[in-house]
Each structure stands twice: as C-alpha cells, then as structure tokens.
Design an enzyme around this catalytic site. Structure first.
Site, PDB file in Angstrom:
ATOM      1  N   PHE A   1       0.799  -1.219   0.000  1.00 26.33           N
ATOM      2  CA  PHE A   1       0.000   0.000   0.000  1.00 26.33           C
ATOM      3  C   PHE A   1       0.836   1.276   0.000  1.00 26.33           C
ATOM      4  O   PHE A   1       0.292   2.366  -0.046  1.00 26.33           O
ATOM      5  CB  PHE A   1      -0.937   0.009   1.222  1.00 26.33           C
ATOM      6  CG  PHE A   1      -2.044  -0.983   1.114  1.00 26.33           C
ATOM      7  CD1 PHE A   1      -3.256  -0.630   0.571  1.00 26.33           C
ATOM      8  CD2 PHE A   1      -1.850  -2.284   1.519  1.00 26.33           C
ATOM      9  CE1 PHE A   1      -4.282  -1.553   0.444  1.00 26.33           C
ATOM     10  CE2 PHE A   1      -2.869  -3.216   1.398  1.00 26.33           C
ATOM     11  CZ  PHE A   1      -4.083  -2.853   0.863  1.00 26.33           C
TER      12      PHE A   1
ATOM     13  N   ASP B   1      -3.150  -8.325   8.387  1.00 23.50           N
ATOM     14  CA  ASP B   1      -1.893  -8.517   7.650  1.00 23.50           C
ATOM     15  C   ASP B   1      -0.720  -8.711   8.606  1.00 23.50           C
ATOM     16  O   ASP B   1       0.337  -8.095   8.458  1.00 23.50           O
ATOM     17  CB  ASP B   1      -1.645  -7.327   6.723  1.00 23.50           C
ATOM     18  CG  ASP B   1      -0.719  -7.681   5.555  1.00 23.50           C
ATOM     19  OD1 ASP B   1      -0.568  -8.878   5.272  1.00 23.50           O
ATOM     20  OD2 ASP B   1      -0.167  -6.761   4.941  1.00 23.50           O
TER      21      ASP B   1
ATOM     22  N   THR C   1       5.208   3.178   0.101  1.00 22.40           N
ATOM     23  CA  THR C   1       6.648   3.143   0.340  1.00 22.40           C
ATOM     24  C   THR C   1       6.958   3.975   1.574  1.00 22.40           C
ATOM     25  O   THR C   1       6.382   5.043   1.777  1.00 22.40           O
ATOM     26  CB  THR C   1       7.405   3.716  -0.869  1.00 22.40           C
ATOM     27  OG1 THR C   1       7.010   3.009  -2.037  1.00 22.40           O
ATOM     28  CG2 THR C   1       8.898   3.585  -0.689  1.00 22.40           C
TER      29      THR C   1
END
Length: 555
Positions: A335, A449, A337
């Site tokens: 999603f 996640d 950097t």
C-alpha cells in the site's frame, strides 16, 4: 420530472425481481460441480511479493465482479509491473447457470493461492477453470503442463467404449461451431450412455479451439475403456463419463416454473409500480444524505487533526525525506513506500507514501487515520500524524531503527542477534499488541496482515505492530465481518479465504504462521509447493520447529 423517473423505474424493479426469481428457479436444480480435478502450478517464483501479491488480489476481486455478469472473465492488472504484473482468467462450462458459476469460481479462487509463490496457477474443477499468471497467456491452447486424468476404478465394456469414442468425436466437431462448447450423450447397448462435454476458452480463435480439441480427443482416448476421463489443456477442457453429469432442468419442470413465475409477476406488477415510486424517492434522498455525511465527516476529521496537531504540511515532510530520496527509503509494501525523515525539531520519523489519490478516496483515508490515531499501546507503532493537503496522502509514524522482524529471522547472520530470550519477548509483545486491538481498545480492530515485515523493532528490540492499511473495525454485536479478501498469501486463514467472513481468528492464524517462522527461520510463502498438502508451512516448517536451529540457542 421526478414522477416520470419513478414511473420508468417501477417496471425495471418488476423486471429485476422476475430475473431474480428465474435465477433462483434455475439454482434449485443446478450443481456448481466444485470437485477438484487437478491443480497445476508453474515452476517460476515471483520476484517481488510487495508488487505481485497486491496485483494478484486486485485481479481476483475484478474476476469476482465480472463473473456475476457472464460465465467467463478476463483481467490484466498493472502489466507495466512486469514480471510482477498479473493476468487472470475464469470460465465456467456452458451448462452452469450464473449462481453455480459464482460458487465454482469461489472454490477455484480459494485453491489458486496454493500455487503461491509460483507465478502460474491453473485450477481445474468439474464446473470451471481458473488461471493466474504473470504474463498474457490468453491465446495459449497447449503447454507442456497439460494433463490427462483417468478414473481407473470401473472398467466398461466394448459397447460403451465405442459410444464414448463416437461421442467424443462429435463433441470435437460441434464445439468450434457452437461458441467453443458442446455436450453430447449417446446410448450404448445394454442401456449404457456415454456423456461428453467439450469446452474451449473464449479467448481462443476458431483455429486454436479446433487444434486444442483435436489434441484433447487424442489424449482422452487413452482413458478408455475406463468409465471416466478428462483432458486438461491450456486452452480447453474435455470430459467423458458413463453417468449424466450435465446441469439441466427437465422441460416439464422448466415450463411449470416459468408459468408460476409469470403468474406471480403479473399479480404483483401493480403493487410494484407503487413501490417503485417510493423506492426511487428513498434512494435519491439516501444518496444525498450519505454524500453530505461523507463531506461532513471529512471536514470534522481535518478539524480534529488540526486541533490535536496531527496535521503535517506536505512541504515539511517532503523536505524531511530529502524529497523522497531513495537513499532514505526504508521499505515498500502493498500500500505504500516508507521513507526515513528528519523534522526541523530534530525528531526522526518514518513517512509512508500511500499508493492512492486522497482526492478519490478522501473519506476512506480520513476514516483509517481516525481509527489508527485513536489507539495507543506500547506494542503498536505510534501514528504521529498525516498530510492530506498535498498531491498524495502521507502518514507519519515514529521511527524505529531496527526496521522489521523479517530482516533478522530470515537472515542467517543477523538472526544470531536474536537469541531465544529476545525472540520470546518479541512473540509476547506481538501477542499483547493483538490482544489490545481485539479486546482492550475502544473499538475492536482486526489487523488482517500480521507477518514478519509488519512487526517493527525499536532500539531495544521491542516488537511493535505496524501497517494498518488493511485494518477493519469490528462491532461487539457482530459475529463476523463480510468483506473482500485481502491480506498476504500464506498468512491468511483458509476459512477467511474461502468464505470471506472476517473475525479475530484471521489475525490469530497469521500470528501462528509468524511463530513457526520465528522458530525455524524459514519464510512460509517461500516454501516449496506440494500438491498433496494445503500448507507446506504446517508439514515442513512445523516439523522443523522441534529441531535445533542456529540462532543463539536450541529448542
């Protein structure tokens, strides 16, 4: 004008209900045929999971939406990311109705993840075919991985064999002239029947379809005189059997169903005209209210961020990161950097540059920031603020010098820095962070996640859970959340992938995978694939959990 629009919508509502009834009627006698024939995986590993996996997830969701309107779907996701772009294809066989096709795809989708981290995955079910890959394969009709699957349990007589061969040849001839689909049944002596289905993928042209079926006919003959045989080619599917496996509704039942439905639809048509007017007005009013509410929520959160001094100027963060210089790049996920930054007051920060346009997803972004800024725990990465005013959305977190856990446990040299005492503390810290999210925060939160790269370590190697890009809130009175599948392959609970019902158990499963990785030093989604197991982690890594590892001690 309003009454006219309502009068137009009302017959549409009536038509919609009629269509739904017809689909339900078809479903009563349907069969999704979700039995697995074979899963064929490639031998090339993906090269960048942070790019390939999000592209895979996007493709699967796109196929899921398209398949509801047709019995096949094709998608290309970020081809410019080659070789980490993604190509997907799903096709249900010609005798499946829409409801059965959706069910078949759901099963195939849950099985396709077994091929990861290999880029190629081909799932053959008795009702549909799904392929996932990192290149455009849509014109292929034959590969070295094609297979023939025979049922060697019942040997049939010569009469059946002769009928089966004749039926196969007829299906081969009929399919190219019938949109790539043919179904044939022929009687043999002794009341035996031979049933044959042939299906070419809709991405093939006529000549490729014909060539694929010719190959299939030659291959399937090797299964005779056994009672069942299937050919699994890259461009087509063929099956013969001594039993009727086709989906069909007898004509008498179909006529009765349609007569009943038409009678009912006529009886309620007048009522639907009135209901249509009311529903049309209600929908417009609701949309207007929701639009105002989204705008109000966004303005309210902007004000809250300003009052709490959580809002950063885009120019400040741009300068702090050296204008997002690669030298300051800490890592990259699905999603965004992350860059290291230094504020004018001397504070070190981590700036996450999101892969989205905040003007397009303003309310969702504000909602996410609101959730994360409302929780605080020693084992959660602290959100310092965000920037919503620039050309892209930025999140600002506390800077943790030891980066993420995966840099240690999957590195043979750095792994020695984590003895079993330190690993134990990291495990406990991660567990405490999850307990806080699930039970002790004001709002129950599911992370979705949990993995080594999302567990950051501070200067004293204390664990902090990071990256809430997929997090979802969970109300106390709900048993689960129904949501689109999202997460990292290899860490997602099987029941969540299959049914899309999200609970705290999804995080617990991911945490279990993380434990095994910490004990063994092996990464789950890099394990070798085995057709005979659902998870190589459980069989290979799990067994090694009881052997000693060179990481500062013994188990």
């Amino acid at each position: 004008m309003r009454s006219r629009n309502s009068r137009i919508r009302a017959p549409l509502y009536a038509f919609f209900i009629l269509v739904v009834c017809l689909l339900l009627a078809e479903r009563v006698w349907g069969d999704a045929r979700t039995e697995t024939v074979k899963i064929i995986c490639g031998d090339l590993l993906e090269q960048n999971s942070s790019i390939f996996v999000p592209n895979y997830v996007i493709s699967m969701e796109s196929l899921n939406q398209q398949i509801r309107n047709s019995n096949f779907a094709v998608v290309t996701t970020n081809a410019q990311d080659a070789p980490n772009g993604h190509y997907g294809f799903i096709q249900c066989y010609g005798d499946l109705n829409t409801a059965d096709c959706i069910s078949c795809f759901a099963q195939a989708r849950s099985l396709s993840s077994q091929c990861y981290p290999f880029t190629t995955g081909r799932v053959y079910l008795d009702g549909c075919y799904l392929r996932s890959d990192n290149y455009s394969f849509f014109q292929e009709y034959q590969t070295s991985d094609d297979a023939v699957v025979c049922d060697n349990t019942t040997r049939m007589g010569s009469n059946f064999e002769a009928s089966a061969r004749q039926a196969v040849m007829r299906a081969e001839a009929d399919a190219p002239n019938n949109g790539g689909y043919a179904r044939v049944d022929l009687a043999a002596a002794g009341n035996d029947y031979a049933y044959v289905l042939a299906e070419c993928w809709k991405t093939l042209n006529d000549s490729s379809c014909k060539a694929c079926l010719e190959n299939a006919t030659a291959g399937i003959g090797g299964c005779l005189p056994w009672s069942e045989g299937r050919v699994l080619n890259a461009g087509c599917f063929m099956r013969y059997s001594n039993r009727d496996f086709f989906n069909s509704i007898p004509a008498s039942k179909r006529s009765k169903v349609k007569i009943i439905i038409i009678a009912v639809s006529v009886s309620v048509s007048l009522l639907l005209l009135v209901v249509g007017v009311i529903v049309g007005v209600y929908i417009r009013k609701r949309r207007y209210i929701q639009k105002k509410r989204r705008g109000y929520d966004a303005r309210k959160l902007v004000k809250t961020l300003h009052n709490k001094k959580l809002d950063f100027k885009y120019s400040t963060l741009e300068k702090a990161t050296g204008y997002f210089d690669n030298v300051n790049k800490l890592g990259q996920g699905g999603f965004g950097t992350v860059y290291k930054g230094l504020l004018p007051d001397g504070r070190e920060i981590a700036v996450k540059r999101l892969f989205l346009n905040n003007r397009q997803r303003a309310s969702e972004f504000y909602n996410e920031v609101n959730i994360i800024s409302g929780v605080e725990h020693k084992n959660l990465v602290k959100l310092l603020g965000c920037s919503c005013s620039g050309p892209e959305s930025l999140l600002v977190y506390e800077f943790l010098p030891n980066k993420s856990l995966d840099n240690f446990i999957f590195d043979s040299l750095k792994g020695k820095e984590l003895d079993w005492g330190k690993r134990y503390k990291i495990i406990i810290g991660t567990a405490e962070g999850l307990v806080y999210l699930h039970e002790n925060s004001k709002i129950r939160i599911i992370h979705r996640d949990i993995k080594a790269s999302n567990i950051l370590l501070d200067s004293r190697l204390h664990a902090k859970i990071a990256d809430f890009g997929l997090a979802r809130t969970f109300q106390e009175d709900k048993s689960h959340i129904s949501t689109a599948i999202a997460g990292t392959l290899g860490y997602m609970a099987p029941e969540y992938v299959t049914h899309g019902k999200l609970t705290e158990k999804a995080d617990v499963y991911s945490f279990g995978v993380l434990l095994l990785e910490m004990v063994t030093g092996r990464q789950n989604n890099r394990s070798n694939f085995s057709e005979d197991t659902e998870s190589t982690l459980i069989t290979e890594i799990g067994m090694e959990a009881f052997s000693s590892r060179d990481c500062g001690g013994t188990v």
